[in-house]
Design a protein around this motif. Structure first.
Motif, PDB file in Angstrom:
ATOM      1  N   ILE A 116       0.870  -1.173   0.000  1.00  0.00           N
ATOM      2  CA  ILE A 116       0.000   0.000   0.000  1.00  0.00           C
ATOM      3  C   ILE A 116       0.910   1.226   0.000  1.00  0.00           C
ATOM      4  O   ILE A 116       1.510   1.565   1.008  1.00  0.00           O
ATOM      5  CB  ILE A 116      -0.938   0.014   1.218  1.00  0.00           C
ATOM      6  CG1 ILE A 116      -1.791  -1.251   1.253  1.00  0.00           C
ATOM      7  CG2 ILE A 116      -1.814   1.272   1.202  1.00  0.00           C
ATOM      8  CD1 ILE A 116      -2.571  -1.446   2.540  1.00  0.00           C
ATOM      9  N   GLU A 117       1.014   1.874  -1.168  1.00  0.00           N
ATOM     10  CA  GLU A 117       1.860   3.054  -1.284  1.00  0.00           C
ATOM     11  C   GLU A 117       1.146   4.301  -0.787  1.00  0.00           C
ATOM     12  O   GLU A 117       1.763   5.217  -0.269  1.00  0.00           O
ATOM     13  CB  GLU A 117       2.308   3.240  -2.729  1.00  0.00           C
ATOM     14  CG  GLU A 117       3.219   2.108  -3.189  1.00  0.00           C
ATOM     15  CD  GLU A 117       3.664   2.239  -4.626  1.00  0.00           C
ATOM     16  OE1 GLU A 117       2.937   2.853  -5.439  1.00  0.00           O
ATOM     17  OE2 GLU A 117       4.746   1.713  -4.937  1.00  0.00           O
ATOM     18  N   HIS A 118      -0.171   4.325  -0.961  1.00  0.00           N
ATOM     19  CA  HIS A 118      -0.962   5.448  -0.479  1.00  0.00           C
ATOM     20  C   HIS A 118      -2.400   4.970  -0.300  1.00  0.00           C
ATOM     21  O   HIS A 118      -2.935   4.281  -1.162  1.00  0.00           O
ATOM     22  CB  HIS A 118      -0.926   6.606  -1.488  1.00  0.00           C
ATOM     23  CG  HIS A 118      -1.736   7.791  -1.065  1.00  0.00           C
ATOM     24  ND1 HIS A 118      -1.278   8.720  -0.171  1.00  0.00           N
ATOM     25  CD2 HIS A 118      -2.978   8.194  -1.409  1.00  0.00           C
ATOM     26  CE1 HIS A 118      -2.204   9.641   0.011  1.00  0.00           C
ATOM     27  NE2 HIS A 118      -3.250   9.339  -0.724  1.00  0.00           N
ATOM     28  N   MET A 119      -2.991   5.333   0.826  1.00  0.00           N
ATOM     29  CA  MET A 119      -4.392   5.007   1.072  1.00  0.00           C
ATOM     30  C   MET A 119      -5.026   6.213   1.731  1.00  0.00           C
ATOM     31  O   MET A 119      -4.564   6.681   2.764  1.00  0.00           O
ATOM     32  CB  MET A 119      -4.530   3.795   1.973  1.00  0.00           C
ATOM     33  CG  MET A 119      -5.963   3.423   2.279  1.00  0.00           C
ATOM     34  SD  MET A 119      -6.041   1.921   3.283  1.00  0.00           S
ATOM     35  CE  MET A 119      -7.788   1.694   3.415  1.00  0.00           C
ATOM     36  N   GLU A 120      -6.049   6.718   1.102  1.00  0.00           N
ATOM     37  CA  GLU A 120      -6.782   7.845   1.652  1.00  0.00           C
ATOM     38  C   GLU A 120      -8.247   7.459   1.697  1.00  0.00           C
ATOM     39  O   GLU A 120      -8.773   6.901   0.738  1.00  0.00           O
ATOM     40  CB  GLU A 120      -6.589   9.063   0.759  1.00  0.00           C
ATOM     41  CG  GLU A 120      -7.195  10.316   1.309  1.00  0.00           C
ATOM     42  CD  GLU A 120      -6.825  11.540   0.481  1.00  0.00           C
ATOM     43  OE1 GLU A 120      -7.683  12.428   0.376  1.00  0.00           O
ATOM     44  OE2 GLU A 120      -5.702  11.575  -0.048  1.00  0.00           O
ATOM     45  N   PHE A 121      -8.896   7.683   2.824  1.00  0.00           N
ATOM     46  CA  PHE A 121     -10.307   7.326   2.895  1.00  0.00           C
ATOM     47  C   PHE A 121     -11.100   8.398   3.612  1.00  0.00           C
ATOM     48  O   PHE A 121     -10.569   9.159   4.407  1.00  0.00           O
ATOM     49  CB  PHE A 121     -10.522   5.956   3.542  1.00  0.00           C
ATOM     50  CG  PHE A 121      -9.988   5.846   4.945  1.00  0.00           C
ATOM     51  CD1 PHE A 121     -10.765   6.169   6.035  1.00  0.00           C
ATOM     52  CD2 PHE A 121      -8.703   5.387   5.168  1.00  0.00           C
ATOM     53  CE1 PHE A 121     -10.274   6.068   7.322  1.00  0.00           C
ATOM     54  CE2 PHE A 121      -8.202   5.267   6.452  1.00  0.00           C
ATOM     55  CZ  PHE A 121      -8.990   5.609   7.537  1.00  0.00           C
ATOM     56  N   ASN A 122     -12.377   8.431   3.278  1.00  0.00           N
ATOM     57  CA  ASN A 122     -13.309   9.387   3.868  1.00  0.00           C
ATOM     58  C   ASN A 122     -14.601   8.665   4.199  1.00  0.00           C
ATOM     59  O   ASN A 122     -15.017   7.755   3.478  1.00  0.00           O
ATOM     60  CB  ASN A 122     -13.608  10.535   2.894  1.00  0.00           C
ATOM     61  CG  ASN A 122     -12.391  11.368   2.611  1.00  0.00           C
ATOM     62  OD1 ASN A 122     -11.877  12.029   3.492  1.00  0.00           O
ATOM     63  ND2 ASN A 122     -11.898  11.304   1.381  1.00  0.00           N
ATOM     64  N   ARG A 123     -15.210   9.107   5.268  1.00  0.00           N
ATOM     65  CA  ARG A 123     -16.522   8.608   5.659  1.00  0.00           C
ATOM     66  C   ARG A 123     -17.444   9.819   5.712  1.00  0.00           C
ATOM     67  O   ARG A 123     -17.124  10.811   6.356  1.00  0.00           O
ATOM     68  CB  ARG A 123     -16.444   7.930   7.018  1.00  0.00           C
ATOM     69  CG  ARG A 123     -15.697   6.627   6.969  1.00  0.00           C
ATOM     70  CD  ARG A 123     -15.572   6.010   8.363  1.00  0.00           C
ATOM     71  NE  ARG A 123     -15.243   4.615   8.280  1.00  0.00           N
ATOM     72  CZ  ARG A 123     -14.002   4.129   8.256  1.00  0.00           C
ATOM     73  NH1 ARG A 123     -12.976   4.958   8.310  1.00  0.00           N
ATOM     74  NH2 ARG A 123     -13.788   2.836   8.184  1.00  0.00           N
ATOM     75  N   VAL A 124     -18.587   9.704   5.024  1.00  0.00           N
ATOM     76  CA  VAL A 124     -19.515  10.828   4.938  1.00  0.00           C
ATOM     77  C   VAL A 124     -20.906  10.337   5.294  1.00  0.00           C
ATOM     78  O   VAL A 124     -21.395   9.369   4.702  1.00  0.00           O
ATOM     79  CB  VAL A 124     -19.516  11.425   3.509  1.00  0.00           C
ATOM     80  CG1 VAL A 124     -20.501  12.571   3.405  1.00  0.00           C
ATOM     81  CG2 VAL A 124     -18.120  11.869   3.111  1.00  0.00           C
TER      82      VAL A 124
END
Length: 167
Positions: A116-124
């Motif tokens: 995993i080089e980059h992981m961005e997450f959002n919860r809305v």
């Protein structure tokens, strides 16, 4: 020949801090081969792969710590697995949120030996449907022998209604 090392730094965001770190690196005739910066709630974290003459490496590290005493620095050697060939895979995962979802996604990826080089997450929270929606973008290094289709299929099975899009 130049030495390579990884410098990691964390601390409060101060205007111009990244530029100042780069200027100090150049003062010692070093260069950032690559860098990543993340900012969150008034703090930042940065990683830089630095190329520098061997005789200047120690001086640069000492200068970083002396001139930026409000920051925390960590220095590591560059680790590279030259025996395994990787391809890049960029994905977006969208689904209904639930407890343990991020952990389950990470477990799927690590079970496949993906990096995993980059992981961005959002919860809305979406009031019109009365649910929380999870959305994540992933940049992965995929070893030879692992197909994009298998990664997508496993991620789509993480929870009902999951959609995975290859970017």
């Amino acid at each position: 020949m130049k030495n390579l090392f990884i410098a990691s730094v964390i601390g409060p965001i101060v205007p111009g801090i990244i530029k100042s770190l780069a200027e100090v690196t150049r003062r010692f005739e070093g260069e950032w081969v690559t860098s990543k910066v993340i900012k969150l709630d008034g703090h930042f974290s940065a990683m830089m792969k630095i190329a520098i003459a061997p005789e200047a490496e120690g001086e640069l590290k000492s200068c970083f710590e002396a001139e930026f005493s409000g920051l925390r620095f960590f220095f590591d050697e560059v680790l590279a697995d030259k025996d395994t060939a990787f391809t890049s895979l960029h994905l977006r995962v969208d689904c209904q949120d639930r407890s343990g979802l991020t952990r389950d996604i990470v477990n799927i990826l690590t079970d496949l030996d993906l990096v995993i080089e980059h992981m961005e997450f959002n919860r809305v929270a979406v009031s019109t449907i009365g649910q929380t929606v999870f959305s994540s973008t992933l940049n992965l290094a995929v070893p030879q022998g692992v197909s994009t289709e298998s990664v997508v299929e496993l991620l789509e099975g993480v929870t009902e209604g999951t959609r995975v899009k290859v970017l």
